[in-house]
Design a protein around this motif. Structure first.
Motif: not given
Length: 798
Positions: A217, A255, A257, A259-260, A262-263, A265-267, A780
């Motif tokens: 990203s 990681y 961010q 905010s990881a 909080e997401q 399925n997209n870490i 998860q």
């Protein structure tokens, strides 16, 4: 000298010709035929094949203990193939060349040169072309299934200690004859017809791999650029600090961010590497055996994405975001320091980090470790070193850990003391020859004991009244890393924040020298491909570290009670070792803590539980509920009340513990009487952890001789603990009291077998994989940063 006769000459020619024919035939037999990729592809690897591998294969085929080194976290491992060489081998006499995926070779051809053979290619001999090994393996498993719903018979070897049979091309027929139920997946509910058809078709169409690197990203790329610019500054101070950080973070899954979580399925996780190429170019990893080996030429610190599916047993997460960078900048600028000459990568630099990084103020190094103490402990819990009984039998099955207050910890606050003890803080294991084993070990053991003599005198002078509660780090009342619990599961281990389970037999107190030495001995300087000498030196020094952490805790006990507690920890023959190998226990220096009971160990730990309830987890409503919660009827409260009846009891009073394996996962399905879809979780996950008791853990071998089974106990945790479940149990919420009652009445094999038949999820249960992976899904949802595929190499024959 006589010339050979004509007959002898002719015989010699025939022998040479026969050998040449044999070699030629062997070469033909082993000839690999790269699969032709069909123009039309029915399935895509990313969308159709990898999900099957993740579901049915990855639970065994990951990390260094993947059978036959066949790793399936990503397509790179499939392309590499399999090998007969074992990574974990406690008997090899010399180091072997590493075979680390992504590091020690990059292409299939390079791996073939290292002895790996393809599982995707056809092979041919003089007469026939064989199917790919992967196809042969799934054919054998699909066509010869074990009876559904029945336990796996004992004649099928399973488990952590089994000797893997790794048939090379041309050997499969012999393998299938010897192991008719040795197909894949091994001795577990197998592929569905659709999965089998999908994999077979993909293999027949050339095993095409369309996988591409995951896109980074823009936010992550900006953070990567910031980190790489900061880590690769040219001045000497920055270079030394970057080296220190790299050597402590190289195993981490970083990681970028905050905010990881909080997401979920997209870490995207990243790894910190040394690369011969700078930022902006494709990384070229420095493939040294250890992270502190000489790279031989200029390198750069880089961040690269973690490839493939995350597996729990190697997943060691660390936040590496903008706030972390700001923390580093503030922390390492808190004290003025400079570097006049950079250390090298010679033996002396690798074996003693206290000398290597002496220019960085020790107070700052200790703070860096304490900030994320669980991460660093988890490195030597989930890193390559902690795999196998010999690696883990140095520790108790359940113990608590705390740390010395950095404001009072003596080493980090007295530079002259540091200089006097640093030469004695070197670590063994770098010299791996068997011939050097004895002399190396004696030298380092003597150094360690001399250091403890200096340390004892220094603490007596600095704290003549003895240690007080102020010497225990309280995490500034907010850091959850201040108090940790370690669980050993026979041949693996786990670490969690807070003090969990019953009050343990032993507790560790670690200061900076203990924490740093443990990390360097078990993580940085450990070579999983090393010889038995290297492995033994590592294990034996860890024994000294454990002993040092335990005796450091005893400093807080009244002087006249230490010997009694110590003797209970080191019973029978271990008493001799305390006299010969360990530093003599200090029974004279007073404690600065006033005690009011006859059990000071219990009193101190309970005092700390009460003093820091949020950090210690004083409200353990299962293992230490007194009184237990009787006021609420939530599902969690109902389960906790029931489980508290069997938690923290010795096996002498709760016989069923004797039949439990080390780690049992429990899935408790919540009753949904309405039958409607709900946003609430449909089950809760718990763990039953069997804590085995031993008279001591002071010796490398003979653990069974020191086993005290009647003292085994049970810790029950309201979350999955451990990476390797041995058994899964499943029940409804309405059945929890019946479950506890039946377990409480187990008295023999028959009773335990009935218990497992009633609640257990066997390997051949048609729903096994759905239930097995539901625990990863649970994580998860509840702790997404910690979620990963669990390992079933230790799952029983249920």
């Amino acid at each position: 000298m006589k010339k050979p006769t004509g007959l002898k000459t002719y015989a010699g020619i025939l022998l040479i010709a026969s050998l040449l024919f044999f070699l030629t035939a062997s070469d033909q037999q082993d000839k690999e035929i790269i699969p032709a990729i069909a123009a039309h592809q029915s399935y895509r690897f990313t969308d159709d094949i990898q999900p099957i591998l993740d579901t049915k294969c990855l639970a065994c085929h990951a990390c260094y203990d993947a059978p036959c080194q066949l790793k399936m976290e990503s397509y790179h491992g499939l392309e590499r193939g399999a090998s007969k060489q074992r990574v974990y081998d406690g008997a090899r006499l010399s180091d072997i060349t590493p075979t680390r995926l992504y590091i020690d070779a990059q292409t299939p051809d390079q791996w073939r040169q290292k002895g790996f053979y393809s599982v995707l290619s056809h092979y041919t001999d003089q007469h026939d072309k064989t199917a790919p090994l992967m196809q042969q393996m799934i054919d054998l498993g699909y066509n010869n299934p074990l009876p559904a719903g029945q336990p796996v018979t004992d004649d099928i070897e399973l488990g952590f200690d089994r000797v893997n049979s790794c048939p090379a091309p041309g050997e499969f027929d012999d393998y299938a004859e010897q192991f008719p139920h040795g197909g894949m997946p091994l001795a577990v509910s197998g592929l569905t017809p659709q999965e089998y058809q999908t994999l077979s078709t993909w293999l027949k169409q050339g095993a095409n791999i369309d996988s591409q690197s995951r896109q980074i990203s823009s936010a992550d790329q900006q953070m990567i650029t910031r980190w790489e610019r900061w880590l690769n500054q040219p001045d000497k101070r920055s270079q030394l600090l970057a080296r220190y950080l790299y050597e402590h973070l190289f195993l981490g899954h970083l990681y970028l961010q905050a905010s990881a979580a909080e997401q979920p399925n997209n870490i995207q996780f990243y790894q910190l590497i040394r690369s011969y190429t700078p930022s902006g170019e494709a990384p070229e990893i420095v493939s040294t055996v250890r992270p502190n080996d000489d790279a031989q030429k200029q390198f750069f610190y880089r961040l690269t994405p973690i490839a493939g599916t995350i597996v729990h047993k190697t997943h060691i997460t660390y936040r590496f975001d903008a706030n972390r960078l700001e923390r580093y900048q503030q922390l390492f600028a808190a004290i003025d320091w400079d570097v006049t000459e950079l250390p090298g990568y010679e033996f002396a630099d690798r074996s003693n980090p206290f000398l290597t990084f002496a220019a960085i103020p020790a107070k700052l190094r200790y703070r860096f470790l304490l900030d994320e103490a669980q991460f660093f402990v988890r490195n030597f819990i989930r890193g390559p070193v902690c795999r196998g009984q010999i690696a883990t039998n140095v520790i108790r099955d359940q113990f608590w850990v705390m740390f010395e207050n950095p404001a009072q910890e003596h080493y980090t606050n007295d530079e002259s003391y540091q200089a006097s003890v640093n030469p004695y803080l070197g670590l063994p294991g770098e010299k791996t020859s068997l011939l050097k084993f004895g002399s190396e070990w004696l030298s380092y053991s003597d150094d360690r004991n001399h250091y403890l003599s200096l340390r004892e005198k220094a603490y007596q002078q600095t704290f003549p009244a003895g240690p007080s509660l102020a010497q225990i780090w309280n995490g500034e009342h907010s850091n959850p890393n201040a108090f940790l619990t370690v669980f050993r599961h026979h041949n693996s281990a786990s670490v969690v924040q807070g003090w969990r389970g019953e009050i343990p037999l032993t507790t560790w107190v670690m200061g900076y020298p203990l924490l740093e030495r443990t990390y360097y001995e078990l993580v940085v300087n450990f070579d999983v491909f090393g010889s038995v000498s290297h492995q033994a030196q590592t294990r034996l020094y860890f024994d000294l570290i454990r002993n040092g952490s335990e005796t450091n805790f005893l400093r807080f006990m009244p002087a006249n009670s230490r010997e009694k507690i110590y003797t209970n920890w080191y019973q029978s023959s271990a008493k001799l070792k305390t006299k010969i190998a360990y530093r003599a226990l200090d029974n004279h220096t007073p404690s600065g803590i006033v005690y009011h009971s006859d059990d000071p160990k219990q009193e101190l730990l309970q005092t700390l539980l009460n003093k820091y309830p949020l950090l210690t987890g004083n409200s353990d409503l299962i293992n230490r509920c007194d009184p237990c919660d009787q006021t609420t009827d939530t599902p969690s409260a109902t389960i906790n009340r029931a489980f508290s009846k069997i938690a923290a009891q010795p096996a002498a009073e709760l016989a069923g513990i004797r039949w439990l394996p080390e780690v049992s996962f429990i899935r408790i399905n919540l009753d949904n009487e309405s039958g409607k879809q709900s946003q609430e979780p449909d089950f809760l996950a718990y763990s039953l952890l069997r804590n085995r008791r031993h008279s001591s853990v002071a010796y490398l071998l003979g653990e069974s001789l020191r086993y005290q089974e009647a003292l085994d106990s049970l810790t029950i945790m309201p979350t999955p603990i451990g990476s390797y479940p041995n058994l899964i149990l499943q029940l409804k919420l309405s059945e929890v009291d019946e479950f506890v009652t039946q377990f409480s009445h187990i008295k023999d094999d028959r009773g335990f077998n009935q218990f497992v038949q009633r609640w257990g999820v066997g390997r051949m249960n048609p729903h096994f994989w759905r239930v097995f992976h539901s625990f990863k899904d649970y994580m998860q949802r509840t702790e997404p940063l910690q979620a990963g595929v669990y390992d079933m190499n230790r799952y029983g024959h249920w």
